[in-house]
Design a protein around this motif. Structure first.
Motif, PDB file in Angstrom:
ATOM      1  N   ARG A   1     -18.116   3.482  94.672  1.00  0.00           N
ATOM      2  CA  ARG A   1     -19.578   3.385  94.671  1.00  0.00           C
ATOM      3  C   ARG A   1     -20.032   1.992  94.263  1.00  0.00           C
ATOM      4  N   TYR A   2     -19.393   1.424  93.248  1.00  0.00           N
ATOM      5  CA  TYR A   2     -19.700   0.037  92.892  1.00  0.00           C
ATOM      6  C   TYR A   2     -19.485  -0.874  94.104  1.00  0.00           C
ATOM      7  N   ALA A   3     -18.350  -0.723  94.770  1.00  0.00           N
ATOM      8  CA  ALA A   3     -18.040  -1.574  95.925  1.00  0.00           C
ATOM      9  C   ALA A   3     -19.078  -1.398  97.029  1.00  0.00           C
ATOM     10  N   ARG A   4     -19.494  -0.168  97.245  1.00  0.00           N
ATOM     11  CA  ARG A   4     -20.503   0.109  98.261  1.00  0.00           C
ATOM     12  C   ARG A   4     -21.801  -0.617  97.965  1.00  0.00           C
ATOM     13  N   GLU A   5     -22.096  -0.791  96.662  1.00  0.00           N
ATOM     14  CA  GLU A   5     -23.316  -1.485  96.251  1.00  0.00           C
ATOM     15  C   GLU A   5     -23.123  -2.996  96.165  1.00  0.00           C
ATOM     16  N   GLY A   6     -21.944  -3.483  96.521  1.00  0.00           N
ATOM     17  CA  GLY A   6     -21.716  -4.919  96.573  1.00  0.00           C
ATOM     18  C   GLY A   6     -21.054  -5.530  95.364  1.00  0.00           C
ATOM     19  N   TRP A   7     -20.673  -4.713  94.396  1.00  0.00           N
ATOM     20  CA  TRP A   7     -19.978  -5.227  93.225  1.00  0.00           C
ATOM     21  C   TRP A   7     -18.525  -5.556  93.568  1.00  0.00           C
ATOM     22  N   ALA A   8     -17.967  -6.563  92.930  1.00  0.00           N
ATOM     23  CA  ALA A   8     -16.512  -6.697  92.854  1.00  0.00           C
ATOM     24  C   ALA A   8     -16.027  -5.659  91.844  1.00  0.00           C
ATOM     25  N   VAL A   9     -14.795  -5.207  92.004  1.00  0.00           N
ATOM     26  CA  VAL A   9     -14.338  -4.081  91.199  1.00  0.00           C
ATOM     27  C   VAL A   9     -12.945  -4.338  90.633  1.00  0.00           C
ATOM     28  N   VAL A  10     -12.760  -3.962  89.367  1.00  0.00           N
ATOM     29  CA  VAL A  10     -11.438  -3.911  88.753  1.00  0.00           C
ATOM     30  C   VAL A  10     -11.056  -2.438  88.626  1.00  0.00           C
ATOM     31  N   VAL A  11      -9.993  -2.065  89.320  1.00  0.00           N
ATOM     32  CA  VAL A  11      -9.491  -0.693  89.304  1.00  0.00           C
ATOM     33  C   VAL A  11      -8.354  -0.637  88.292  1.00  0.00           C
ATOM     34  N   ALA A  12      -8.592  -0.013  87.151  1.00  0.00           N
ATOM     35  CA  ALA A  12      -7.599   0.037  86.070  1.00  0.00           C
ATOM     36  C   ALA A  12      -7.174   1.478  85.832  1.00  0.00           C
ATOM     37  N   ASP A  13      -5.878   1.689  85.705  1.00  0.00           N
ATOM     38  CA  ASP A  13      -5.383   3.045  85.512  1.00  0.00           C
ATOM     39  C   ASP A  13      -4.001   3.001  84.877  1.00  0.00           C
ATOM     40  N   LEU A  14      -3.661   4.052  84.150  1.00  0.00           N
ATOM     41  CA  LEU A  14      -2.316   4.154  83.576  1.00  0.00           C
ATOM     42  C   LEU A  14      -1.257   4.182  84.668  1.00  0.00           C
ATOM     43  N   ASP A  15      -1.595   4.776  85.796  1.00  0.00           N
ATOM     44  CA  ASP A  15      -0.710   4.825  86.966  1.00  0.00           C
ATOM     45  C   ASP A  15      -0.955   3.583  87.815  1.00  0.00           C
TER      46      ASP A  15
ATOM     47  N   GLU B   1     -12.323  -0.801 102.924  1.00  0.00           N
ATOM     48  CA  GLU B   1     -13.561  -0.141 103.333  1.00  0.00           C
ATOM     49  C   GLU B   1     -14.787  -1.019 103.133  1.00  0.00           C
ATOM     50  N   TYR B   2     -14.816  -1.796 102.053  1.00  0.00           N
ATOM     51  CA  TYR B   2     -16.044  -2.507 101.694  1.00  0.00           C
ATOM     52  C   TYR B   2     -15.921  -4.030 101.682  1.00  0.00           C
ATOM     53  N   GLN B   3     -14.715  -4.547 101.780  1.00  0.00           N
ATOM     54  CA  GLN B   3     -14.498  -5.991 101.871  1.00  0.00           C
ATOM     55  C   GLN B   3     -15.070  -6.764 100.685  1.00  0.00           C
ATOM     56  N   VAL B   4     -15.054  -6.158  99.509  1.00  0.00           N
ATOM     57  CA  VAL B   4     -15.435  -6.860  98.285  1.00  0.00           C
ATOM     58  C   VAL B   4     -14.163  -7.201  97.519  1.00  0.00           C
ATOM     59  N   PRO B   5     -14.210  -8.161  96.601  1.00  0.00           N
ATOM     60  CA  PRO B   5     -13.023  -8.446  95.796  1.00  0.00           C
ATOM     61  C   PRO B   5     -12.652  -7.241  94.934  1.00  0.00           C
TER      62      PRO B   5
ATOM     63  N   ASP C   1      -9.871 -14.454  90.531  1.00  0.00           N
ATOM     64  CA  ASP C   1     -11.023 -15.123  91.138  1.00  0.00           C
ATOM     65  C   ASP C   1     -12.100 -14.083  91.416  1.00  0.00           C
ATOM     66  N   LEU C   2     -12.794 -13.699  90.340  1.00  0.00           N
ATOM     67  CA  LEU C   2     -13.797 -12.647  90.423  1.00  0.00           C
ATOM     68  C   LEU C   2     -15.123 -13.147  89.859  1.00  0.00           C
ATOM     69  N   PRO C   3     -16.238 -12.552  90.283  1.00  0.00           N
ATOM     70  CA  PRO C   3     -17.523 -12.868  89.655  1.00  0.00           C
ATOM     71  C   PRO C   3     -17.515 -12.439  88.190  1.00  0.00           C
ATOM     72  N   PRO C   4     -18.485 -12.860  87.413  1.00  0.00           N
ATOM     73  CA  PRO C   4     -18.540 -12.468  85.996  1.00  0.00           C
ATOM     74  C   PRO C   4     -18.620 -10.956  85.828  1.00  0.00           C
ATOM     75  N   VAL C   5     -17.991 -10.458  84.781  1.00  0.00           N
ATOM     76  CA  VAL C   5     -18.049  -9.033  84.492  1.00  0.00           C
ATOM     77  C   VAL C   5     -19.468  -8.657  84.068  1.00  0.00           C
ATOM     78  N   GLY C   6     -20.031  -7.660  84.778  1.00  0.00           N
ATOM     79  CA  GLY C   6     -21.381  -7.209  84.469  1.00  0.00           C
ATOM     80  C   GLY C   6     -21.465  -5.768  84.035  1.00  0.00           C
ATOM     81  N   ALA C   7     -20.362  -5.021  84.195  1.00  0.00           N
ATOM     82  CA  ALA C   7     -20.391  -3.607  83.819  1.00  0.00           C
ATOM     83  C   ALA C   7     -18.994  -3.139  83.466  1.00  0.00           C
ATOM     84  N   VAL C   8     -18.934  -2.242  82.501  1.00  0.00           N
ATOM     85  CA  VAL C   8     -17.696  -1.534  82.167  1.00  0.00           C
ATOM     86  C   VAL C   8     -17.992  -0.039  82.219  1.00  0.00           C
ATOM     87  N   ALA C   9     -17.245   0.663  83.051  1.00  0.00           N
ATOM     88  CA  ALA C   9     -17.324   2.117  83.111  1.00  0.00           C
ATOM     89  C   ALA C   9     -16.034   2.658  82.512  1.00  0.00           C
TER      90      ALA C   9
END
Length: 257
Positions: free
Chosen positions: A29-43, A57-61, A86-94
């Motif tokens: 959903r973040y990517a759909r709205e144009g955000w770059a995304v960090v996908v973090a997981d134990l796996d 799907e969204y061609q964002v970083p 090489d990412l934009p500044p962090v603006g949100a943490v979920a």
């Protein structure tokens, strides 16, 4: 997708690996709205899979990173990896990473209690705290934490006392953090879902129980991961800039407070 000036920001999402999880839906959903995304997981493999799918799907970083949110060293490594990318500044943490605990209280060991708190509560604290300086420096910040209706009504969905207590701690953390971060313009809100159609109960329930659970909800169904993701990403938007310190109930009317 060309990012506008309003969306040249990065969202860090913990617990984003599971294919049928709230975290991956939120990352998408973040990517759909144009955000770059960090996908973090134990796996780590699941994080990589999610990152490939979202980028295609969204061609964002998109950056994938293995992380154990209960480990200071692992969260520090996540923060370093994000800083080096090489990412934009962090603006949100979920902060979505968490584990269930359906064990009756008389069977709960101190080790299990500590583990549930380490992942759900301490993990939220560590992941959020790591990126607060970045959001302060960047002049924009949204923190969204993951609590549960179990914290408000005392269990009653799937997990029991350790989980309910850990998720209640997240509510206090989020409210206090909202006060501390308000001078910086950073908002902090908690999501409190009811029953959601994810894999969190996999192997511990059956179709009959799931149908009964859905029937007990006034809206007649469980939440989808996308239902919850939409709320998280809205709370991360500029439009939600005057919403802070809240608990956002999203439960189809199962718990009305």
């Amino acid at each position: 997708m060309e990012l506008s000036l309003a969306t040249q920001r990065t969202a860090v999402v913990t617990g984003a690996g599971s294919a049928r999880g709230i975290g991956r839906a939120t990352a998408r959903r973040y990517a759909r709205e144009g955000w770059a995304v960090v996908v973090a997981d134990l796996d780590g493999a699941a994080a990589q899979d999610a990152a490939r799918s979202i980028h295609a799907e969204y061609q964002v970083p998109v950056l994938a990173q293995q992380v154990d949110v209960a480990s200071v060293e692992s969260v520090d490594a996540l923060h370093a990896a994000v800083g080096a990318a090489d990412l934009p500044p962090v603006g949100a943490v979920a902060a979505i990473a968490g584990i269930p605990s359906p064990v009756p209280i008389l069977e709960v060991t101190p080790e299990l209690w500590d583990r549930v708190f380490a992942v759900n509560s301490t993990g939220t604290f560590l992941a959020v705290k790591a990126f607060l300086p970045d959001m302060i420096a960047g002049g924009y910040g949204r923190v969204v934490t993951m609590s549960s209706v179990s914290a408000q009504q005392g269990g009653g969905v799937f997990s029991k006392t350790p989980y309910s207590a850990a998720k209640a701690a997240i509510l206090g953390f989020t409210r206090s953090l909202a006060r501390e971060m308000a001078p910086y313009g950073i908002t902090c809100n908690a999501i409190s879902p009811g029953a959601a159609d994810t894999d969190i109960r996999a192997g511990a329930t059956d179709d009959e129980r799931e149908a009964a659970l859905s029937a007990s909800i006034p809206l007649g169904r469980q939440a989808t991961p996308d239902d919850i993701a939409a709320l998280i990403v809205f709370l991360s938007s500029e439009d939600a800039g005057y919403i802070t310190g809240t608990t956002q109930n999203i439960n189809g009317g199962a718990y009305i407070a």
